[in-house]
Design a protein around this motif. Structure first.
Motif, PDB file in Angstrom:
ATOM      1  N   GLU A   1       0.832  -1.186   0.003  1.00  0.00           N
ATOM      2  CA  GLU A   1       0.199  -0.089  -0.168  1.00  0.00           C
ATOM      3  C   GLU A   1       0.776   1.212  -0.052  1.00  0.00           C
ATOM      4  OE1 GLU A   1      -3.469   0.216   2.675  1.00  0.00           O
ATOM      5  OE2 GLU A   1      -3.820  -2.017   2.507  1.00  0.00           O
ATOM      6  N   ASP A   2       1.941   1.183   0.709  1.00  0.00           N
ATOM      7  CA  ASP A   2       3.034   2.184   0.777  1.00  0.00           C
ATOM      8  C   ASP A   2       3.456   2.620  -0.505  1.00  0.00           C
ATOM      9  OD1 ASP A   2       2.443   2.853   3.559  1.00  0.00           O
ATOM     10  OD2 ASP A   2       4.288   1.515   3.884  1.00  0.00           O
TER      11      ASP A   2
ATOM     12  N   ARG B   1       0.660   4.156  -2.998  1.00  0.00           N
ATOM     13  CA  ARG B   1       0.460   5.485  -2.648  1.00  0.00           C
ATOM     14  C   ARG B   1       1.547   6.366  -3.189  1.00  0.00           C
ATOM     15  NH1 ARG B   1      -1.874   8.491   1.426  1.00  0.00           N
ATOM     16  NH2 ARG B   1      -3.196   6.431   2.414  1.00  0.00           N
TER      17      ARG B   1
ATOM     18  N   LEU C   1      -5.198  11.813  -1.729  1.00  0.00           N
ATOM     19  CA  LEU C   1      -4.240  10.983  -1.011  1.00  0.00           C
ATOM     20  C   LEU C   1      -5.127  10.494   0.544  1.00  0.00           C
ATOM     21  CD1 LEU C   1      -0.893  12.043  -1.591  1.00  0.00           C
ATOM     22  CD2 LEU C   1      -2.038  10.277  -2.515  1.00  0.00           C
TER      23      LEU C   1
ATOM     24  N   PHE D   1      -5.828   2.528  -0.885  1.00  0.00           N
ATOM     25  CA  PHE D   1      -4.416   1.843  -1.678  1.00  0.00           C
ATOM     26  C   PHE D   1      -4.406   0.484  -1.697  1.00  0.00           C
ATOM     27  CE2 PHE D   1      -3.621   6.612  -1.644  1.00  0.00           C
ATOM     28  CZ  PHE D   1      -3.203   6.672  -2.666  1.00  0.00           C
TER      29      PHE D   1
END
Length: 398
Positions: free
Chosen positions: A178-179, A182, A295, A300
């Motif tokens: 997910e990081d 993103r 964001l 995500f």
């Protein structure tokens, strides 16, 4: 029961022929993108109960309890909680995402307090409602929905052989999933458009080439190549490579919840959504893209699109109460639909093929032919439908 007179919205991405063909009218050579059925103040349907045509939102305002039913008014207030459309896309729509209810309320309140004009191009929240939606295909329908696994997205970018994409592919493999998604999503949308444009165009040309090969991803590459042709140099094209391509056969449907980035690419479908205008755009558009707000809103978490099929009662299962959509294939001479009892909720019915005869609890009849629709107040009671063709029914959760 009241026959509806509906508005067609002429957005640039619309087909010039699909909606005229459904309505039995002559094409105008102008795009006809969406046929709206409902009480949205932007283009309410009209009906005539003997005193001339009046907008549906005004009818509902006159007696919400009778038109919507007490349960609907108690849950959603004195307004029709859904909007039904026929959507006809001949070119890709913008890449976009919708907030959940809490995010919509907070975002709308914040923009109101800051005095952001309702028609300002930078306005994100036009109202305080969420906007879940469901699209049910009438033709082969293609779209983008949700993130691929980061490693799969990296492999897809590497397969293009474009040097400018290598940093994104490397970043997708360097962090927790997910990081990574993103970081790359934000990096693409924050990039200088002019500097990124050659990479976007090279990726598009490579995708078009790979779309004609025997690659297992050929169909997806072809979709991305078409996007790049439509939106040359747009960073949203690279963002789209992170998303799943989904293809629906007629009768199949896709639910789009809060936080899920998506775009419709091509095809005709029946769409139902909560009655809201809240859209945050991510790309494939000349309109405002608010990256910091995106964001906060975008989920995500990678997820494969779940293709929905109608259940035994014709309904598509969705996790919201604002709407339900049913698809009924009618057989001549048989009662095929029994809708909720009086007071349970309002309904809109749309005939997309053949014809249907509607009968309410008072014995009143209304015939719908292809392209015609009707509003059924909650007070009308159980509704029966017979005929030969396809009938869509929109209502709220029971």
């Amino acid at each position: 029961m009241d026959r509806l007179n509906n508005t067609v919205r002429p957005y640039a991405w619309g087909s010039t022929t699909a909606i005229p063909e459904l309505l039995g009218t002559d094409p105008t050579d102008e795009p006809q993108a969406e046929l709206w059925m409902g009480a949205h103040p932007g283009a309410p349907s009209r009906l005539d109960r003997g005193a001339g045509p009046v907008p549906l939102d005004g009818v509902i305002d006159g007696d919400p309890g009778a038109e919507l039913g007490a349960p609907t008014v108690a849950r959603f207030g004195p307004r029709l909680p859904f909007l039904l459309k026929v959507l006809a896309a001949a070119a890709p729509l913008s890449l976009q995402v919708h907030p959940d209810l809490a995010q919509a309320r907070a975002g709308h309140r914040g923009e109101e307090e800051r005095g952001v004009p309702a028609d300002a191009p930078e306005r994100n929240y036009k109202d305080a409602n969420h906007k879940p939606e469901l699209i049910c295909a009438l033709t082969l329908f293609e779209g983008l929905c949700g993130f691929r696994p980061a490693a799969a997205a990296a492999d897809l970018l590497d397969g293009l052989g474009v040097d400018g994409l290598k940093p994104y592919a490397d970043a997708l493999r360097a962090q927790p999933e997910e990081d990574a998604l993103r970081e790359v999503f934000a990096g693409v949308l924050r990039a200088d458009r002019a500097e990124l444009a050659p990479t976007v165009d090279a990726a598009g040309r490579a995708a078009e080439r790979l779309g004609t090969t025997g690659s297992p991803h050929a169909g997806d590459y072809a979709a991305y190549g078409a996007l790049a042709r439509t939106w040359p140099g747009d960073p949203g094209v690279i963002a789209a490579f992170l998303l799943n391509v989904v293809r629906l056969q007629p009768g199949e449907a896709l639910f789009l919840g809060a936080g899920v980035p998506h775009a419709y690419l091509d095809g005709v479908g029946v769409e139902i959504m909560a009655n809201s205008d809240n859209v945050l755009r991510c790309g494939l558009t000349p309109k405002h893209v608010d990256v910091p707000e995106l964001l906060r809103i975008v989920s995500f978490t990678p997820a494969a699109p779940e293709v929905l099929r109608a259940g035994p009662d014709g309904g598509y299962a969705v996790p919201v109460d604002d709407f339900r959509l049913y698809r009924h294939d009618l057989d001549e001479g048989h009662v095929t639909v029994e809708t909720p009892a009086a007071g349970a909720g309002p309904q809109i019915l749309l005939c997309t093929d053949g014809s249907a005869e509607l009968t309410n609890a008072a014995g009143e009849h209304l015939a719908l032919h292809r392209g015609e629709s009707a509003f059924v107040p909650a007070a009308d009671g159980t509704l029966h439908a017979t005929g030969s063709g396809t009938l869509f029914r929109a209502t709220t959760a029971a």
